[in-house]
Each structure stands twice: as structure tokens, then as C-alpha cells.
Design a protein around this motif. Structure first.
Motif, PDB file in Angstrom:
ATOM      1  N   GLU A 181     107.301  43.535 142.227  1.00 54.98           N
ATOM      2  CA  GLU A 181     108.660  43.211 141.811  1.00 54.98           C
ATOM      3  C   GLU A 181     109.141  44.196 140.756  1.00 54.98           C
ATOM      4  O   GLU A 181     108.336  44.743 139.999  1.00 54.98           O
ATOM      5  N   PRO A 182     110.451  44.468 140.689  1.00 53.25           N
ATOM      6  CA  PRO A 182     110.979  45.405 139.676  1.00 53.25           C
ATOM      7  C   PRO A 182     110.866  44.816 138.277  1.00 53.25           C
ATOM      8  O   PRO A 182     110.687  43.609 138.092  1.00 53.25           O
ATOM      9  N   TYR A 183     110.956  45.705 137.302  1.00 54.59           N
ATOM     10  CA  TYR A 183     110.872  45.258 135.911  1.00 54.59           C
ATOM     11  C   TYR A 183     112.076  44.383 135.560  1.00 54.59           C
ATOM     12  O   TYR A 183     113.205  44.651 135.968  1.00 54.59           O
ATOM     13  N   THR A 184     111.809  43.340 134.785  1.00 55.20           N
ATOM     14  CA  THR A 184     112.896  42.485 134.314  1.00 55.20           C
ATOM     15  C   THR A 184     113.563  43.127 133.096  1.00 55.20           C
ATOM     16  O   THR A 184     112.887  43.672 132.229  1.00 55.20           O
ATOM     17  N   ARG A 185     114.871  43.060 133.058  1.00 52.71           N
ATOM     18  CA  ARG A 185     115.638  43.643 131.953  1.00 52.71           C
ATOM     19  C   ARG A 185     115.768  42.625 130.830  1.00 52.71           C
ATOM     20  O   ARG A 185     116.806  41.993 130.636  1.00 52.71           O
ATOM     21  N   THR A 186     114.706  42.446 130.086  1.00 53.49           N
ATOM     22  CA  THR A 186     114.711  41.488 128.984  1.00 53.49           C
ATOM     23  C   THR A 186     115.502  42.049 127.808  1.00 53.49           C
ATOM     24  O   THR A 186     115.334  43.220 127.454  1.00 53.49           O
ATOM     25  N   PRO A 187     116.361  41.246 127.191  1.00 53.05           N
ATOM     26  CA  PRO A 187     117.132  41.741 126.035  1.00 53.05           C
ATOM     27  C   PRO A 187     116.210  42.211 124.911  1.00 53.05           C
ATOM     28  O   PRO A 187     115.115  41.665 124.703  1.00 53.05           O
ATOM     29  N   ILE A 188     116.666  43.211 124.193  1.00 49.26           N
ATOM     30  CA  ILE A 188     115.853  43.816 123.136  1.00 49.26           C
ATOM     31  C   ILE A 188     115.544  42.822 122.022  1.00 49.26           C
ATOM     32  O   ILE A 188     114.459  42.859 121.434  1.00 49.26           O
ATOM     33  N   CYS A 189     116.485  41.905 121.733  1.00 50.19           N
ATOM     34  CA  CYS A 189     116.242  40.914 120.671  1.00 50.19           C
ATOM     35  C   CYS A 189     115.082  39.992 121.048  1.00 50.19           C
ATOM     36  O   CYS A 189     114.224  39.676 120.209  1.00 50.19           O
ATOM     37  N   LYS A 190     115.040  39.579 122.300  1.00 50.16           N
ATOM     38  CA  LYS A 190     113.947  38.713 122.758  1.00 50.16           C
ATOM     39  C   LYS A 190     112.624  39.459 122.735  1.00 50.16           C
ATOM     40  O   LYS A 190     111.584  38.900 122.355  1.00 50.16           O
ATOM     41  N   ARG A 191     112.633  40.729 123.111  1.00 47.74           N
ATOM     42  CA  ARG A 191     111.403  41.524 123.100  1.00 47.74           C
ATOM     43  C   ARG A 191     110.890  41.712 121.677  1.00 47.74           C
ATOM     44  O   ARG A 191     109.689  41.574 121.413  1.00 47.74           O
ATOM     45  N   LEU A 192     111.792  42.015 120.749  1.00 46.45           N
ATOM     46  CA  LEU A 192     111.370  42.198 119.360  1.00 46.45           C
ATOM     47  C   LEU A 192     110.878  40.893 118.745  1.00 46.45           C
ATOM     48  O   LEU A 192     109.945  40.894 117.927  1.00 46.45           O
ATOM     49  N   ALA A 193     111.498  39.768 119.137  1.00 47.99           N
ATOM     50  CA  ALA A 193     111.025  38.473 118.646  1.00 47.99           C
ATOM     51  C   ALA A 193     109.618  38.189 119.149  1.00 47.99           C
ATOM     52  O   ALA A 193     108.762  37.687 118.401  1.00 47.99           O
ATOM     53  N   THR A 194     109.347  38.534 120.403  1.00 47.95           N
ATOM     54  CA  THR A 194     107.996  38.354 120.942  1.00 47.95           C
ATOM     55  C   THR A 194     106.999  39.236 120.201  1.00 47.95           C
ATOM     56  O   THR A 194     105.883  38.806 119.875  1.00 47.95           O
ATOM     57  N   PHE A 195     107.413  40.474 119.925  1.00 45.97           N
ATOM     58  CA  PHE A 195     106.553  41.376 119.147  1.00 45.97           C
ATOM     59  C   PHE A 195     106.255  40.794 117.776  1.00 45.97           C
ATOM     60  O   PHE A 195     105.117  40.869 117.286  1.00 45.97           O
ATOM     61  N   ALA A 196     107.263  40.223 117.135  1.00 43.58           N
ATOM     62  CA  ALA A 196     107.084  39.673 115.788  1.00 43.58           C
ATOM     63  C   ALA A 196     106.094  38.514 115.804  1.00 43.58           C
ATOM     64  O   ALA A 196     105.219  38.421 114.935  1.00 43.58           O
TER      65      ALA A 196
END
Length: 410
Positions: free
Chosen positions: A244-259
Motif C-alpha cells: 500500500e502507498p504511504y499514508t500522508r499523516t499530518p506533520i503535527c501528528k507525526r511530531l506528537a508521536t515522536f514526542a
């Protein structure tokens, strides 16, 4: 029965009845016209929507130059990987300082063009990837990925075991949780196994680590096998292509997951440093790191350092930060003048005559020939220090005198 009202009235013309076939033809014509209009609108909507999607895809394309710039700035912490939407790999890089002291970051330098094609869904790259997926049911085995899974898995197992407090907390002991440390290897193996166009099933990684838990109760070193078993089972049974293609997750959600992930990982280190980390002195005695840090805050060295920093801060508030910086550099004794004066026992601003007199006195006192055999070595070292201090101060005096003379002539 319905009649055709379109015929002329009052002319003695009989009204023809509308037959069922006529009504069907009329209904079909109306429905056909409506469907044709709807299909036309649908085609127009599809073309417009496809055009908008293509614009968004073009806008979301990643630049290879920006990727290399981020690699140069923060390759060790995976900044270029965050930009290229390889979040799992970026987190592993953060935890291992660029893939074990930068080896992974160096490899990324040669792989960035492929990463960019992958995230941009380049037509040529996707066609080649599709051909590989059709030719092989599973991704090819990668030795580097397998070794990375074992190394990171072992390190996370050690970290989980080290983070479990060895002392009671509020009267309760949680030491038995140390036997669940192999679960850290399962998480690490699963995360590395899901980097890029490959994905792995978590259950196989968990199964490999859980098989080690019972044996680790009786023999703790066997926990090292958790990462090996997890990596073997994941690569043998649980590995497949990510189709499946990569999902375009919003940057805010990605950074929150990183945090959140970063806080969890940091909390393990903090737990280890606070509860279990120790410091060993030259006599082999151990003390908790938190107690050693508290004692260091009260040590003469730290108190002297604190006093000097306060003096610099007060000087900056009184005379400005420019003068404070000059005084700070002077306090570091870059030319060694203060140390040399201390060796000769002189004060700041001593004349050349005072320097020569102090040198002759100390040189006579610490000359190796004036000491016995067992004291000759220490006396020789002290004599060399005195001689070096005298030469340094004499050189500084000559250079300053020459500069003063040049400035007067100018």
C-alpha cells in the motif's frame, strides 16, 4: 386511460390515447438524458479531482537537495529521515546516535536518492519495485537489517532491565519486572522490520521474546537470546512487502508521536540514572549516582566554579557583557601567565627583577643535585616546572615591552 392533449381542440379531432409503450419511451428518454448529464458531471468531477490530486502530489514532492542539507545538519538524529517520512528509521537513529555512532547515517548518504524516489512515488522506481514484488513473494533477506535488529534489540533489552528500580518504591518491590526486559527486543525488531517497503508482524517478534522469558528467570544472561529469536522468527514467518502507498499523516501528528516515544525512551534512561546508576571510586567503593551528584554540588571544586561564574555574571551586569567576556577569557589563563606566577610564588604585575630573583632562589632549592636519590625524581620535575615558568614569564615580558615600544613610536 391517458390522452394526448397536444392535439387541437374544437376541431372534431379525436384524442389519441397514450399507450404504455409511449410512456416507457418518454420515461427512458428522460432517464437517459439525466444519466448522460450525471455521467458527464462525474467525468468532469473525476478529471478535476485527479488534477487536484496531481497538484497536491507535485507540491508534496521532496527535494533531494533539502534531504542532503538536513543530513549534513542533523544526520545523526535523523532529520533527513523525518523529512522523507521514514519516521521509524529516524527514531532508531535518534536512539543509537545515527545508527551506532554514525554508521547508519554514513550509509544514508548513498541511499538518499532512493529514499527520495520512494517517497515521491517516482514512476520508474515504482515500476521497478512492482516488478520485484511480482518476482518475489517476500522481500530479499538483508544481513544489515538482521544485524541491526539484533543489536538494537539487545540494547533495548539491557535498557529495560537497567531501568527497573532495585530498591523498594513506597514499600513495594518491582524487581520481578526485570524478567520482562526481552519485550524490548521485540519492539526494536518489529520497528526495524517495518522500515521502508517492508513490514513485519508484531506477533512473531513477541513470540521470540516471550520464549526467552521463562528461561531468563533461572539464568539472566539468556535474555540476550530474545533479540536473536525475535529477529529470526520475524524474518522467517512475519516479513512481507508493504504494497500500500504511504499514508500522508499530518506533520503535527507525526511530531506528537515522536514526542511521546521520545519521552518514553528518555524516562527509561532517567529511571536507570536515578535508581540504579552508581559511581566507583579508586578504592572500589560504590555510591549511587544521585548521591554522588549531590555531594559534587557541595564539593570545593564546584563551589569555586560557582563562585567564579557568579563573579563573571555580576561583572557583566556592572560593566557590560563585552568586558565580562574579556575578563572570562583572562580568567582561563590562555597564556599560562597566572600559573607561572603561582609556580614562582609571585603576584600579578611582578617586574623582571623579581621574576629572576624568585627563579634563582627556587632553582637553587629544587636542584636535583641537592636531593637524595629517592627525592631526585620529584625534585627534577619541580625544577623543570620552575624553569618553564621563568622562561614563559620572561618571554611575555619581552613581547609586551616590544609592543609598548612600537606603539610609542607610532
Amino acid at each position: 386511460m391517458l390522452y394526448n392533449r397536444s392535439s387541437s381542440r374544437g376541431r372534431g379531432v379525436h384524442h389519441r390515447p397514450i399507450l404504455k409503450s409511449d410512456r416507457c419511451l418518454w420515461f427512458n428518454s428522460r432517464v437517459g438524458a439525466a444519466m448522460e448529464t450525471q455521467h458527464g458531471n462525474a467525468r468532469e468531477y473525476y478529471r478535476e479531482n485527479s488534477w487536484r490530486k496531481e497538484i497536491r502530489r507535485q507540491k508534496g514532492k521532496k527535494s533531494i537537495w533539502i534531504a542532503y542539507l538536513l543530513w549534513l545538519i542533523g544526520g545523526l538524529i535523523g532529520l533527513h529521515l523525518i523529512y522523507l517520512r521514514r519516521d521509524r528509521q529516524a527514531f532508531i537513529w535518534m536512539c543509537t546516535l545515527g545508527g551506532y555512532l554514525g554508521f547508519g547515517a554514513i550509509r544514508d548518504f548513498f541511499r538518499i536518492p532512493e529514499y527520495v524516489k520512494d517517497v515521491n512515488e517516482d514512476d520508474g522506481y515504482i515500476a521497478e519495485l512492482t516488478a520485484r514484488m511480482r518476482g518475489r513473494k517476500q522481500p530479499p533477506f538483508s544481513v544489515l537489517r538482521f544485524v541491526g535488529e539484533i543489536l538494537v534489540g539487545n540494547s533495548w533489552t539491557y535498557l529495560l532491565a537497567a531501568a527497573v528500580p532495585q530498591e523498594e518504591i513506597y514499600g513495594y518491590s518491582i524487581v520481578p519486572l526485570i524478567h520482562l526486559a526481552p519485550l524490548g527486543s521485540a519492539v526494536a525488531v518489529w520497528m526495524i522490520g517495518n522500515i521502508g517497503r517492508e513490514k513485519g508482524d508484531l506477533k512473531w517478534a513477541l513470540l521470540g521474546s516471550l520464549l526467552v522469558v521463562p528461561t531468563s528467570i533461572f539464568h539472566q544472561p539468556l535474555t540476550n537470546l530474545g533479540a536473536v529469536l525475535s529477529a529470526v522468527l520475524l524474518n522467517w514467518k512475519g516479513r512481507e512487502w508493504r504494497r500500500e502507498p504511504y499514508t500522508r499523516t499530518p506533520i503535527c501528528k507525526r511530531l506528537a508521536t515522536f514526542a511521546v516515544c521520545g519521552l518514553l525512551f528518555s524516562s527509561l534512561w532517567l529511571s536507570y540514572l536515578y535508581f540504579n546508576a552508581t559511581v566507583t571510586d579508586k578504592h572500589g567503593e560504590r555510591i549511587k549516582l544521585r548521591h554522588a551528584a549531590k555531594n559534587f554540588m557541595n564539593s570545593p571544586m564546584f563551589l569555586e566554579f560557582k563562585k567564579n561564574m557568579k563573579a563573571i555574571y555580576d561583572d557583566a551586569n556592572e560593566n557590560g557583557w563585552g568586558n565580562a567576556w574579556s575578563n572570562f577569557v583572562d580568567s582561563l589563563d590562555p597564556f599560562g601567565e597566572k600559573h607561572a606566577l603561582k609556580v614562582l610564588g609571585l603576584r600579578k604585575g611582578a617586574s623582571q627583577e623579581e621574576i629572576t630573583s624568585a627563579y634563582r632562589k627556587l632553582a637553587k632549592e629544587w636542584h636535583p643535585d641537592r636531593h637524595k636519590n629517592e627525592e631526585k625524581e620529584s625534585a627534577s620535575e619541580e625544577f623543570i616546572k620552575i624553569k618553564e615558568a621563568y622562561e614563559k614569564l620572561s618571554t611575555i615580558k619581552k613581547e609586551r615591552a616590544w609592543k609598548n615600544k612600537r606603539s610609542e613610536e607610532l
